[in-house]
Scaffold this motif. Structure first.
Motif, PDB file in Angstrom:
ATOM      1  N   TYR A  74       0.804  -1.215   0.000  1.00  0.00           N
ATOM      2  CA  TYR A  74       0.000   0.000   0.000  1.00  0.00           C
ATOM      3  C   TYR A  74       0.840   1.270   0.000  1.00  0.00           C
TER       4      TYR A  74
ATOM      5  N   ASP B  27      -0.123  -6.131   5.720  1.00  0.00           N
ATOM      6  CA  ASP B  27      -1.299  -5.441   5.182  1.00  0.00           C
ATOM      7  C   ASP B  27      -2.568  -6.243   5.476  1.00  0.00           C
ATOM      8  N   VAL B  31      -6.624  -4.354   1.821  1.00  0.00           N
ATOM      9  CA  VAL B  31      -5.586  -3.605   1.097  1.00  0.00           C
ATOM     10  C   VAL B  31      -4.976  -4.480   0.003  1.00  0.00           C
ATOM     11  N   PRO B 274       2.733   4.168  -4.467  1.00  0.00           N
ATOM     12  CA  PRO B 274       1.430   4.379  -3.840  1.00  0.00           C
ATOM     13  C   PRO B 274       1.008   5.839  -3.989  1.00  0.00           C
TER      14      PRO B 274
END
Lengths: 75, 296
Positions: A74, B27, B31, B274
């Motif tokens: 992420y 994560d 996600v 990201p």
């Protein structure tokens, strides 16, 4: 922000996150890297991206497996 | 995350060769689900949300306190690295780097897993020849990306009947030498082929030599000197200068030492970044605009 903090670490690596952020701390050369060559790895039973439990040891290929640990998909 | 995207590109070939592929992070599943969907990742992205597996491996990052970056789940991340397991689940090889940004490119991981040389990207190559030797330079990937470690391959062609002295031969023999240079590049350890011993009866010694096609593999990546994480590229390519110095001999005599150089221009690409990084980039760029100089 900016001049007093810095963005380049001691390896010359730049990130737009200032170097006082926790994620920018770098371990020493001797940081742990887990099981050594020749050792078995701990059991891995975890959900995948579809929330299906995966047993890594039961899913090894005929020639083995690659297991990659990463910091985050992420950020 | 570029590493996962590159691994997806080699996942089929790994599977064909009987190697399964897994990625693990702390994560949450949501996600990973979002990322897998966005980047068409089909191999398992495993969620170790409580870091239990990361701890069992003994590779949890100890530099982050429990209350730091809680919303981003900084606490509980692993020191990044890759294990190559055999069919019995025993570690056959592993790849860890001190700096968290450094990692092997997908093509490099594939070659290492299969125990073979990298295949060269067809779009990136350069060569040079003189009357005696040829030098051909290729790369494992179509582009170089920040801190992703690709493999540069240099093939040095030595004509039949001649040999070059191998690195490690006494200096007076002018051992084959390879120089790789260019601003903003970092190189790993050069991997030379195994030389064969040549008995030099007159000198009463044995000297290592190389002949035929000599393939040297060099881990290579670009650094923050030329690519800044999150920012636009300031150049779309980088030049790698390769220079070979050698002295060729047959069984009775040697020629003069000679040098052959070739440069290769390799495209640069940004990492798969990201979205959150853009927030920080915009802050830096505003600061730079205000102060009129780059941040340091």
């Amino acid at each position: 922000m900016g001049d007093e903090v810095g963005f380049y670490d001691e390896f010359g690596f730049y990130s737009p996150q200032p170097i006082d952020r926790a994620t920018r701390r770098q371990p020493g050369l001797d940081h742990p890297t887990g099981p050594a060559v020749g050792e078995s790895v701990p059991a891995v039973l975890l959900p995948n991206q579809s929330n299906v439990l995966i047993d890594v040891q039961a899913s090894l290929g005929s020639a083995g497996a690659i297991v990659v640990f990463h910091r985050s998909a992420y950020w | 995350m570029t590493q996962l995207v590159q691994l997806q590109q080699v996942a089929d070939e790994l599977a064909t060769n009987g190697i399964s592929l897994f990625a693990i992070s702390n994560d949450p599943v949501e996600v990973l689900s979002e990322f897998a969907h966005e980047h068409a990742i089909t191999f398992p992205l495993l969620s170790d949300a409580d870091s239990e597996v990361i701890k069992a491996f003994g590779i949890m990052n100890q530099l982050i306190d429990p209350d730091e970056g809680r919303s981003m789940r900084w606490h509980g991340i692993a020191y990044p690295g890759t294990y190559f397991l055999n069919a019995d689940g025993v570690v056959a090889d592993k790849d860890f780097h001190q700096h968290h940004a450094r990692r092997s490119s997908g093509a490099t991981v594939l070659a290492r897993a299969l125990g073979r040389e990298v295949e060269l990207a067809s779009s990136v190559s350069a060569d040079a020849t003189n009357e005696e030797i040829s030098v051909r330079v290729g790369l494992s990937d179509e582009s170089l990306r920040l801190e992703m470690i690709s493999t540069l391959v240099v093939d040095i062609g030595i004509p039949d009947g001649l040999h070059a002295y191998a690195p490690g031969a006494p200096e007076q023999f002018t051992p084959l030498a390879l120089e790789v240079g260019g601003a903003g590049l970092r190189l790993g350890e050069f991997r030379w082929p195994e030389p064969h011993p040549l008995d030099m009866v007159d000198l009463d010694m044995t000297v290592p030599v190389l002949s035929g096609n000599v393939r040297v593999a060099v881990p290579i990546t670009v650094t923050s000197e030329v690519v800044r994480l999150g920012h636009e590229l300031t150049s779309n390519s980088i030049v790698i200068d390769v220079s070979v110095v050698t002295q060729l001999c047959d069984d009775t005599a040697c020629g003069l030492p000679q040098q052959l150089s070739v440069s290769i221009e390799v495209p640069l690409e940004r990492l798969v970044e990201p979205l959150g990084i853009q927030y920080y980039v915009e802050r830096v760029e505003r600061t730079e605009q205000a102060q009129g100089t780059p941040v340091t």
